[in-house]
Design a protein around this motif. Structure first.
Motif, mmCIF file in Angstrom:
data_model
loop_
_atom_site.group_PDB
_atom_site.id
_atom_site.type_symbol
_atom_site.label_atom_id
_atom_site.label_comp_id
_atom_site.label_asym_id
_atom_site.label_seq_id
_atom_site.Cartn_x
_atom_site.Cartn_y
_atom_site.Cartn_z
ATOM 1 N N LYS A 199 -1.990 -6.653 2.632
ATOM 2 C CA LYS A 199 -1.481 -7.865 3.259
ATOM 3 C C LYS A 199 -0.239 -7.534 4.099
ATOM 4 O O LYS A 199 0.466 -6.560 3.818
ATOM 5 C CB LYS A 199 -1.112 -8.904 2.199
ATOM 6 C CG LYS A 199 -2.227 -9.200 1.201
ATOM 7 C CD LYS A 199 -3.449 -9.802 1.869
ATOM 8 C CE LYS A 199 -4.469 -10.316 0.841
ATOM 9 N NZ LYS A 199 -5.094 -9.219 0.066
ATOM 10 N N LYS A 223 2.690 -8.670 4.120
ATOM 11 C CA LYS A 223 3.950 -8.652 3.369
ATOM 12 C C LYS A 223 3.961 -7.623 2.249
ATOM 13 O O LYS A 223 4.916 -7.564 1.463
ATOM 14 C CB LYS A 223 4.239 -10.044 2.800
ATOM 15 C CG LYS A 223 4.525 -11.083 3.869
ATOM 16 C CD LYS A 223 4.896 -12.431 3.253
ATOM 17 C CE LYS A 223 5.204 -13.459 4.329
ATOM 18 N NZ LYS A 223 5.586 -14.772 3.751
ATOM 19 N N ASP A 224 2.944 -6.784 2.158
ATOM 20 C CA ASP A 224 2.896 -5.769 1.106
ATOM 21 C C ASP A 224 4.030 -4.755 1.248
ATOM 22 O O ASP A 224 4.588 -4.550 2.335
ATOM 23 C CB ASP A 224 1.558 -5.030 1.132
ATOM 24 C CG ASP A 224 0.466 -5.794 0.395
ATOM 25 O OD1 ASP A 224 0.773 -6.845 -0.206
ATOM 26 O OD2 ASP A 224 -0.699 -5.340 0.420
ATOM 27 N N GLN A 225 4.318 -4.073 0.136
ATOM 28 C CA GLN A 225 5.359 -3.043 0.089
ATOM 29 C C GLN A 225 4.740 -1.674 0.412
ATOM 30 O O GLN A 225 3.593 -1.409 0.068
ATOM 31 C CB GLN A 225 5.959 -2.974 -1.323
ATOM 32 C CG GLN A 225 6.503 -4.276 -1.848
ATOM 33 C CD GLN A 225 7.996 -4.393 -1.671
ATOM 34 O OE1 GLN A 225 8.632 -3.524 -1.091
ATOM 35 N NE2 GLN A 225 8.566 -5.470 -2.171
ATOM 36 N N ALA A 243 8.310 -5.667 7.391
ATOM 37 C CA ALA A 243 9.285 -6.562 8.025
ATOM 38 C C ALA A 243 10.710 -6.161 7.677
ATOM 39 O O ALA A 243 11.604 -6.192 8.531
ATOM 40 C CB ALA A 243 9.028 -8.004 7.592
ATOM 41 N N ASP A 244 10.936 -5.782 6.429
ATOM 42 C CA ASP A 244 12.268 -5.331 6.037
ATOM 43 C C ASP A 244 12.624 -4.002 6.700
ATOM 44 O O ASP A 244 13.783 -3.773 7.059
ATOM 45 C CB ASP A 244 12.352 -5.184 4.513
ATOM 46 C CG ASP A 244 12.746 -6.478 3.819
ATOM 47 O OD1 ASP A 244 13.216 -7.404 4.505
ATOM 48 O OD2 ASP A 244 12.585 -6.574 2.589
ATOM 49 N N GLN A 287 0.119 -4.761 -5.269
ATOM 50 C CA GLN A 287 0.693 -4.055 -4.124
ATOM 51 C C GLN A 287 -0.187 -2.834 -3.855
ATOM 52 O O GLN A 287 -0.986 -2.424 -4.713
ATOM 53 C CB GLN A 287 2.129 -3.612 -4.411
ATOM 54 C CG GLN A 287 3.129 -4.739 -4.546
ATOM 55 C CD GLN A 287 3.416 -5.453 -3.233
ATOM 56 O OE1 GLN A 287 3.142 -4.941 -2.156
ATOM 57 N NE2 GLN A 287 3.975 -6.654 -3.335
ATOM 58 N N THR A 317 3.321 -7.273 13.104
ATOM 59 C CA THR A 317 2.938 -6.444 11.956
ATOM 60 C C THR A 317 1.422 -6.438 11.867
ATOM 61 O O THR A 317 0.787 -7.501 11.931
ATOM 62 C CB THR A 317 3.532 -6.994 10.648
ATOM 63 O OG1 THR A 317 4.955 -6.966 10.718
ATOM 64 C CG2 THR A 317 3.069 -6.168 9.453
ATOM 65 N N PRO A 323 8.738 -3.810 2.418
ATOM 66 C CA PRO A 323 7.712 -4.264 3.359
ATOM 67 C C PRO A 323 8.039 -3.823 4.783
ATOM 68 O O PRO A 323 9.181 -3.492 5.107
ATOM 69 C CB PRO A 323 7.763 -5.795 3.243
ATOM 70 C CG PRO A 323 8.529 -6.088 1.999
ATOM 71 C CD PRO A 323 9.463 -4.937 1.811
ATOM 72 N N HIS A 326 13.670 -7.316 0.306
ATOM 73 C CA HIS A 326 12.646 -6.979 -0.687
ATOM 74 C C HIS A 326 12.532 -5.472 -0.923
ATOM 75 O O HIS A 326 11.457 -4.978 -1.243
ATOM 76 C CB HIS A 326 11.297 -7.542 -0.253
ATOM 77 C CG HIS A 326 11.308 -9.014 -0.011
ATOM 78 N ND1 HIS A 326 11.424 -9.949 -1.025
ATOM 79 C CD2 HIS A 326 11.254 -9.740 1.139
ATOM 80 C CE1 HIS A 326 11.417 -11.164 -0.514
ATOM 81 N NE2 HIS A 326 11.317 -11.068 0.793
#
Length: 468
Positions: free
Chosen positions: A176, A178-180, A371-372, A333, A161, A369, A319
């Motif tokens: 970041k 992990k942000d959405q 990752a999701d 966010q 990422t 995010p 998430h």
């Protein structure tokens, strides 16, 4: 959906065919005839220019569109410029020799295309892509002027990422990993996946019609749409208008959105048909809202609860949420942005117009995010039998009406699955490449033309990084 100042979702290239007056062409011996080209917008779409004494028409071959008339046509010696008002697109090009017109097709983003005289496009070689790196992502973001861009990829070699830029143009807080991110119409494949889950459970069928579900003592579906099936809706083949225009629906969170969604669905069904049932593909956000309303009627639960319980939770998407991510009072966010007087202005969540109306959820309000998003995309790559039967996965990924659009996915010529999405403040693209085992995603918190072009470049660079 031009419901509010920003209430529309990004339409795929060349998906409308409206009958408008066609300007006559001035005499020019070089251009008349049929020209065919391939437009690479993540997926490859075959477009056809038909130039005759009545004007210039555009046909999206893979999407089964009718002839889309050019509303402004300029032919000047060896140059051509055509505006296709019905789809908000422009083509500008020039004859490079007697067999080729090279130019740029602009619809949201700008894309180079070569038209070849005749019915067959010359195969365009896959452009060489440099693998995405942190420096390359930042350079692309800065050149586009986007506040932030994020990208992620996954393959058998691993996952990564990368993010670059700011959460808001009015603060120095960087994005970041992990942000959405808001994914707009990429939500459509999620709604189709939800339909697949409920179809396997027996709650609804692919051939279930609108009339069978929505008709009742207080309402009768208009005859033009009564026999449209869930499969028609998810394939953009129900003959519906793309959007509901001129009605106000709340973009703020509702305790139970079902009443608003049903009101929206009925408003969409009250509009004049854009085409006969099944006749051609017309990209319609309305169709996915109606599908969502049908699911709510047969289950008694809001689409938001269904998508969480039947799709996100079983797949391990931890998430995901609805609407713009983050808090109104804190920049916790990324914020979406709108171009105002030449400046990108942030649109904080919790403000009217900060997203599409809640009713439109099934067509495009999911955030999650990166990752999701990879987790979700890997499911469509790996097709786990514990989640859906093999034949159901095939149904989701196969166009049902002979064009290139499956259920929430545009199928590339190489077999990959692609889609884009935007609420006009964010723009994202995703790709599932079963042949190479690569999945990738890219998103910007800005939907300007420059940001769209940058996201498309970043997506393919992410794919190149995944391939190693």
């Amino acid at each position: 959906m031009n419901i509010t100042r920003r209430g529309h979702l990004h339409a795929l290239t060349a998906t409308l065919g409206l009958a408008l007056a066609r300007p006559a062409l001035a005499a020019n011996d070089a251009f008349p005839g049929t020209w065919t080209g391939v437009l690479d917008v993540g997926a490859q779409l075959t477009l056809r220019l038909v130039i005759d004494p009545d004007g210039v028409g555009l046909i999206s071959v893979d999407q089964g569109s009718g002839r889309i008339p050019g509303t402004e046509v300029v032919l000047d010696d060896r140059r051509i410029r055509v505006v296709f008002k019905a789809i908000g697109a422009t083509f500008e090009g020039a004859l490079t020799d007697e067999r080729h017109i090279d130019g740029v097709f602009t619809q949201g983003g700008a894309h180079e295309i070569r038209f070849t005289r005749g019915l067959v496009a010359e195969a365009a070689p896959e452009p060489a892509r440099l693998p995405l790196t942190p420096d390359r992502l930042e350079q692309t973001r800065a050149a586009a002027g986007a506040p932030a861009i994020g990208a992620a990829w996954s393959s058998v070699k691993g996952s990564a990422t990368l993010v670059a830029g700011l959460r808001s143009t009015q603060a120095s807080i960087t994005v970041k990993p992990k942000d959405q991110w808001h994914w707009g119409s990429i939500t459509k494949s999620m709604t189709a996946t939800l339909c697949a889950r409920l179809a396997e459970a027996g709650g609804i069928g692919w051939d279930t019609t609108i009339g069978q579900v929505l008709d009742g003592p207080d309402y009768q579906t208009p005859a033009a749409f009564r026999d449209a099936t869930l499969l028609h809706l998810l394939s953009h083949r129900a003959g519906l208008q793309p959007n509901v225009i001129g009605m106000e629906f709340s973009s703020l969170l509702l305790g139970d959105p079902r009443a608003d969604r049903l009101k929206f669905a009925r408003a969409a069904l009250a509009l004049k048909p854009a085409a006969a049932l099944g006749a051609r593909m017309i990209y319609s956000n309305n169709g996915y809202v109606i599908a969502g309303a049908m699911l709510e009627k047969v289950t008694g639960r809001p689409w938001e609860a269904l998508i969480q319980a039947e799709v996100f939770a079983p797949l391990g998407v931890k998430h995901a949420g609805q609407g713009p991510p983050g808090s109104a009072r804190r920049i916790d966010q990324p914020f979406g942005h709108t171009m105002t007087a030449g400046k990108l202005i942030p649109d904080p969540p919790g403000q009217p117009g900060s997203d599409n109306p809640v009713a439109i959820g099934p067509a495009g309000r999911v955030h999650m995010p990166l990752a999701d998003m990879l987790t979700y995309l890997r499911a469509h790559r790996d097709r786990p039998a514990r989640f859906l039967k093999p034949e159901t996965w095939t149904r989701l990924h196969t166009p049902a009406f002979g064009d290139a659009y499956a259920l929430g996915w545009l199928v590339r010529k190489d077999g990959g699955l692609w889609h884009n999405g935007s609420n006009t403040m964010w723009y994202g693209e995703v790709l599932v490449d079963p042949k190479t085992g690569v999945v990738c995603a890219a998103c910007a918190n800005d939907a300007s033309a420059g940001a769209k072009k940058a996201v498309a470049e970043v997506l393919m660079a992410a794919r190149a990084a995944a391939l190693g």
